[in-house]
Write an enzyme that holds these catalytic residues in place. Structure first.
Site, PDB file in Angstrom:
ATOM      1  N   SER A   1      -6.275   2.568  -3.146  1.00 29.21           N
ATOM      2  CA  SER A   1      -5.610   1.326  -3.603  1.00 29.21           C
ATOM      3  C   SER A   1      -6.173   0.066  -2.930  1.00 29.21           C
ATOM      4  O   SER A   1      -5.415  -0.809  -2.489  1.00 29.21           O
ATOM      5  CB  SER A   1      -4.095   1.419  -3.397  1.00 29.21           C
ATOM      6  OG  SER A   1      -3.547   2.477  -4.153  1.00 29.21           O
TER       7      SER A   1
ATOM      8  N   ARG B   1      15.157  -1.244  -5.913  1.00 29.25           N
ATOM      9  CA  ARG B   1      13.897  -1.028  -5.200  1.00 29.25           C
ATOM     10  C   ARG B   1      13.863  -1.772  -3.858  1.00 29.25           C
ATOM     11  O   ARG B   1      13.297  -1.294  -2.882  1.00 29.25           O
ATOM     12  CB  ARG B   1      12.707  -1.487  -6.062  1.00 29.25           C
ATOM     13  CG  ARG B   1      12.420  -0.595  -7.257  1.00 29.25           C
ATOM     14  CD  ARG B   1      11.254  -1.151  -8.068  1.00 29.25           C
ATOM     15  NE  ARG B   1      10.043  -1.270  -7.260  1.00 29.25           N
ATOM     16  CZ  ARG B   1       9.177  -0.274  -7.055  1.00 29.25           C
ATOM     17  NH1 ARG B   1       9.359   0.894  -7.624  1.00 29.25           N
ATOM     18  NH2 ARG B   1       8.106  -0.465  -6.310  1.00 29.25           N
TER      19      ARG B   1
ATOM     20  N   SER C   1      -0.426  -5.735  -0.730  1.00 23.92           N
ATOM     21  CA  SER C   1      -1.782  -5.860  -1.260  1.00 23.92           C
ATOM     22  C   SER C   1      -1.904  -7.106  -2.134  1.00 23.92           C
ATOM     23  O   SER C   1      -0.904  -7.659  -2.602  1.00 23.92           O
ATOM     24  CB  SER C   1      -2.140  -4.622  -2.084  1.00 23.92           C
ATOM     25  OG  SER C   1      -1.439  -4.627  -3.310  1.00 23.92           O
TER      26      SER C   1
ATOM     27  N   ASP D   1       3.446   4.074   1.407  1.00 20.10           N
ATOM     28  CA  ASP D   1       3.833   3.987  -0.010  1.00 20.10           C
ATOM     29  C   ASP D   1       5.099   4.811  -0.279  1.00 20.10           C
ATOM     30  O   ASP D   1       5.370   5.793   0.409  1.00 20.10           O
ATOM     31  CB  ASP D   1       2.666   4.518  -0.861  1.00 20.10           C
ATOM     32  CG  ASP D   1       2.809   4.119  -2.321  1.00 20.10           C
ATOM     33  OD1 ASP D   1       3.531   3.147  -2.622  1.00 20.10           O
ATOM     34  OD2 ASP D   1       2.196   4.802  -3.169  1.00 20.10           O
ATOM     35  N   GLY D   2       5.851   4.389  -1.297  1.00 20.61           N
ATOM     36  CA  GLY D   2       6.998   5.183  -1.740  1.00 20.61           C
ATOM     37  C   GLY D   2       8.362   4.547  -1.533  1.00 20.61           C
ATOM     38  O   GLY D   2       9.384   5.197  -1.776  1.00 20.61           O
ATOM     39  N   ASN D   3       8.395   3.288  -1.122  1.00 23.46           N
ATOM     40  CA  ASN D   3       9.695   2.619  -0.926  1.00 23.46           C
ATOM     41  C   ASN D   3      10.502   2.578  -2.222  1.00 23.46           C
ATOM     42  O   ASN D   3      11.703   2.841  -2.222  1.00 23.46           O
ATOM     43  CB  ASN D   3       9.501   1.162  -0.475  1.00 23.46           C
ATOM     44  CG  ASN D   3       8.908   1.049   0.904  1.00 23.46           C
ATOM     45  OD1 ASN D   3       8.851   2.039   1.631  1.00 23.46           O
ATOM     46  ND2 ASN D   3       8.475  -0.141   1.275  1.00 23.46           N
TER      47      ASN D   3
ATOM     48  N   ASN E   1      -0.216  -6.517  -5.234  1.00 27.39           N
ATOM     49  CA  ASN E   1       1.256  -6.511  -5.206  1.00 27.39           C
ATOM     50  C   ASN E   1       1.849  -7.866  -5.624  1.00 27.39           C
ATOM     51  O   ASN E   1       3.023  -7.953  -5.980  1.00 27.39           O
ATOM     52  CB  ASN E   1       1.778  -6.129  -3.815  1.00 27.39           C
ATOM     53  CG  ASN E   1       1.594  -4.664  -3.466  1.00 27.39           C
ATOM     54  OD1 ASN E   1       1.435  -4.307  -2.296  1.00 27.39           O
ATOM     55  ND2 ASN E   1       1.609  -3.786  -4.464  1.00 27.39           N
TER      56      ASN E   1
ATOM     57  N   ARG F   1      -5.071   8.072  -3.491  1.00 26.59           N
ATOM     58  CA  ARG F   1      -6.035   6.990  -3.736  1.00 26.59           C
ATOM     59  C   ARG F   1      -5.974   5.966  -2.609  1.00 26.59           C
ATOM     60  O   ARG F   1      -5.026   5.925  -1.830  1.00 26.59           O
ATOM     61  CB  ARG F   1      -5.786   6.326  -5.091  1.00 26.59           C
ATOM     62  CG  ARG F   1      -4.366   5.830  -5.308  1.00 26.59           C
ATOM     63  CD  ARG F   1      -4.220   5.130  -6.673  1.00 26.59           C
ATOM     64  NE  ARG F   1      -2.841   4.817  -6.950  1.00 26.59           N
ATOM     65  CZ  ARG F   1      -2.044   5.542  -7.745  1.00 26.59           C
ATOM     66  NH1 ARG F   1      -2.496   6.602  -8.359  1.00 26.59           N
ATOM     67  NH2 ARG F   1      -0.792   5.181  -7.931  1.00 26.59           N
TER      68      ARG F   1
HETATM   69  C1  IPE Z   1      -0.472   0.342  -1.938  1.00 28.06           C
HETATM   70  O1  IPE Z   1       0.652   0.763  -2.642  1.00 28.06           O
HETATM   71  C2  IPE Z   1      -0.186  -0.941  -1.246  1.00 28.06           C
HETATM   72  C3  IPE Z   1       0.813  -0.914  -0.182  1.00 28.06           C
HETATM   73  C4  IPE Z   1       1.415   0.131   0.313  1.00 28.06           C
HETATM   74  C5  IPE Z   1       1.119  -2.194   0.373  1.00 28.06           C
HETATM   75  P1  IPE Z   1       0.828   0.460  -4.194  1.00 28.06           P
HETATM   76  O2  IPE Z   1       2.098   1.109  -4.601  1.00 28.06           O
HETATM   77  O3  IPE Z   1       0.705  -0.997  -4.441  1.00 28.06           O
HETATM   78  O4  IPE Z   1      -0.445   1.184  -4.836  1.00 28.06           O
HETATM   79  P2  IPE Z   1      -0.696   1.772  -6.285  1.00 28.06           P
HETATM   80  O5  IPE Z   1      -0.365   0.673  -7.267  1.00 28.06           O
HETATM   81  O6  IPE Z   1       0.222   2.946  -6.462  1.00 28.06           O
HETATM   82  O7  IPE Z   1      -2.120   2.165  -6.301  1.00 28.06           O
HETATM   83  C1  IPE Z   2       5.115   0.500  -0.911  1.00 27.76           C
HETATM   84  O1  IPE Z   2       6.117   1.067  -1.679  1.00 27.76           O
HETATM   85  C2  IPE Z   2       5.472  -0.888  -0.450  1.00 27.76           C
HETATM   86  C3  IPE Z   2       4.700  -1.976  -1.079  1.00 27.76           C
HETATM   87  C4  IPE Z   2       3.766  -1.817  -1.966  1.00 27.76           C
HETATM   88  C5  IPE Z   2       5.007  -3.324  -0.631  1.00 27.76           C
HETATM   89  P1  IPE Z   2       6.177   0.910  -3.258  1.00 27.76           P
HETATM   90  O2  IPE Z   2       7.037  -0.262  -3.576  1.00 27.76           O
HETATM   91  O3  IPE Z   2       4.823   0.872  -3.842  1.00 27.76           O
HETATM   92  O4  IPE Z   2       6.924   2.238  -3.677  1.00 27.76           O
HETATM   93  P2  IPE Z   2       6.637   3.130  -4.951  1.00 27.76           P
HETATM   94  O5  IPE Z   2       5.213   3.555  -4.886  1.00 27.76           O
HETATM   95  O6  IPE Z   2       6.921   2.284  -6.142  1.00 27.76           O
HETATM   96  O7  IPE Z   2       7.585   4.262  -4.797  1.00 27.76           O
HETATM   97 MG    MG Z   3       3.597   2.366  -4.535  1.00 27.62          MG
END
Ligand code: IPE
Ligand code: IPE
Ligand code: MG
Length: 246
Positions: A194, A31, A63, A18-20, A66, A192
């Protein structure tokens, strides 16, 4: 790295990368740039896990929830996924890595499905390490899908309801041949699950770190493994009981 105990390397590591988005936003980038960096990092971490002797890695790549992100972001992620699946084959084969996938894969773009099937086929003989991508994945729908199959088996007279136990449920999950993860790493500082591997994480050690996924490299992975090696996995028993065992 030298501090790692080679005898206690977790067999199966699961990661919520997470965190991209936050990585990109912190740099005033779109993003999708974060997702591009994130996919590059998948390559790095697969390599690092293989070097460290981890036998199974399961990555939560996309997910079920997503799908509700903005259309353009979903499209960009699908494009990046498809490119990854097409360009990784050589290195994965070279390193003996077998690729698998879990989730409602039929919901993925047909191009991604095709690339995924091809990569799974091309790597199916490999036996050094298994990398499983959770795509269009939800832990709850995995359980729902298992329940449907079990009910069908009961209705057709192939299964006695009294024979339904944990083993039976496990036999109907998506990756029925994967053992439960020993360690779950979540990057990006959210504590969490998720909707990831709800059934399988019952006794998995959880590790959350501040690094955003594009910044999570081999040193951070080693740190997570060291934390894991210092845990005591009791599975409901007491420390004293564990010490008495051989
Ligand atoms: C969890 O990250 C799913 C993936 C990394 C693919 P999310 O960014 O979707 O999760 P939440 O919404 O913060 O719980
Ligand atoms: C996780 O990074 C990648 C995917 C859910 C596909 P995010 O896109 O959720 O990055 P943040 O949480 O918004 O920083
Ligand atoms: Mg995320």
């Amino acid at each position: 790295m030298s501090n790692l105990d080679p005898e206690k390397i977790p067999r199966h590591v699961a990661i919520i990368p997470d965190g991209n988005g936050r990585w990109a936003e912190a740099r005033n980038l779109p993003r999708n740039e974060g997702h591009r960096k994130g996919v590059e990092n998948v390559r790095e971490i697969v390599r690092a896990c293989s070097e460290l002797g981890i036998r199974m890695l399961t990555l939560y790549a996309f997910s079920q929830e997503n799908w509700d992100r903005p259309r353009d972001e979903v499209k960009a992620i699908m494009r990046l996924l498809s490119r990854y699946l097409r360009t990784e084959a050589e290195e994965l084969i070279e390193n003996g890595i077998r690729v698998g996938a879990i989730g409602r894969l039929e919901q993925l773009d047909s191009r991604v499905q095709r690339d995924l099937e091809r990569l799974i086929r091309r790597t199916e003989q490999n036996d050094q390490m298994r990398v499983t991508f959770a795509l269009s994945y939800s832990g709850r729908t995995e359980i729902v899908d298992a329940v449907r199959q079990i009910v069908r088996a009961v209705e057709s007279g192939c299964l006695d309801p009294d024979a339904i136990d944990e083993k039976c449920v496990e036999a109907h999950l998506y990756a029925r041949d994967l053992p439960d993860p020993d360690l779950l790493i979540r990057t990006g500082h959210e504590s969490r699950i998720s909707n990831f591997l709800l059934w399988q994480l019952a006794y998995t050690e959880l590790y959350v770190c501040e690094s955003l996924w594009p910044d999570f490299g081999k040193p951070e992975l080693v740190k997570a493994l060291l934390a894991y090696q210092n845990r005591e996995r009791r599975f409901g028993r007491t420390s004293a009981q564990l010490r008495r065992e051989p």
